[in-house]
Scaffold this motif. Structure first.
Motif, PDB file in Angstrom:
ATOM      1  N   THR A   6       3.931   4.894  -3.924  1.00  0.00           N
ATOM      2  CA  THR A   6       3.450   4.399  -2.648  1.00  0.00           C
ATOM      3  C   THR A   6       1.971   4.046  -2.726  1.00  0.00           C
ATOM      4  O   THR A   6       1.246   4.505  -3.617  1.00  0.00           O
ATOM      5  N   GLU A   8      -0.262   5.060  -0.696  1.00  0.00           N
ATOM      6  CA  GLU A   8      -0.995   6.303  -0.462  1.00  0.00           C
ATOM      7  C   GLU A   8      -1.144   7.108  -1.754  1.00  0.00           C
ATOM      8  O   GLU A   8      -2.223   7.634  -2.049  1.00  0.00           O
ATOM      9  N   GLN A   9      -0.072   7.208  -2.544  1.00  0.00           N
ATOM     10  CA  GLN A   9      -0.131   7.933  -3.808  1.00  0.00           C
ATOM     11  C   GLN A   9      -1.094   7.253  -4.780  1.00  0.00           C
ATOM     12  O   GLN A   9      -1.872   7.930  -5.460  1.00  0.00           O
ATOM     13  N   CYS A  41       0.584  13.858  -0.588  1.00  0.00           N
ATOM     14  CA  CYS A  41       1.583  12.829  -0.871  1.00  0.00           C
ATOM     15  C   CYS A  41       2.056  12.877  -2.331  1.00  0.00           C
ATOM     16  O   CYS A  41       3.153  12.409  -2.645  1.00  0.00           O
ATOM     17  N   GLN A  44       5.531  14.488  -3.521  1.00  0.00           N
ATOM     18  CA  GLN A  44       6.781  13.725  -3.531  1.00  0.00           C
ATOM     19  C   GLN A  44       7.101  13.147  -4.911  1.00  0.00           C
ATOM     20  O   GLN A  44       8.190  12.642  -5.129  1.00  0.00           O
TER      21      GLN A  44
END
Length: 117
Positions: A6, A8-9, A41, A44
């Motif tokens: 993602t 964000e990651q 994050c 995940q």
């Protein structure tokens, strides 16, 4: 093969690396602990995916807005190609798809630059 992570990651990995840490530090922490706060994050991601991302690089997953914009632009190109080919029904069909995309976004109160904003 590059894994997809993602946005964000990707941002969190970059923050970590910009802080002067090594890739091995990131993997060591990931293997031992759960991330908290701004780094959560990463919880995940499994260790193998994170390792592959650090070694091979990674692709950043497109946002839903980016996916809709790409679909809209593809449909617009197809509409224009149909018009150039003299296919009026194909042009109308793809124009209708474009209207449907815009109407749906408007009903949902979503504005996407290049589509309906």
């Amino acid at each position: 093969m590059k894994p997809t992570i993602t946005k964000e990651q990707a941002e969190v990995i970059q923050i970590f690396m910009d802080g002067g840490k090594e890739k091995s530090d990131l993997l060591r922490i990931h293997a031992k602990d759960r991330w908290i706060e701004e780094f959560s994050c990463l919880n995940q991601l499994d260790i193998m995916t994170l390792a592959a991302a650090l070694v091979n690089g990674y692709e950043v997953e497109k946002t839903p807005e980016e996916k809709v914009r790409e679909y809209y632009e593809k449909t617009e190109r197809t509409r224009d190609e149909r018009q150039s080919a003299g296919d009026i029904e194909g042009k109308r069909f793809h124009g209708g798809v474009m209207n449907g995309i815009c109407n749906t976004l408007d009903l949902l109160g979503i504005k996407i630059e290049g589509v309906n904003a």
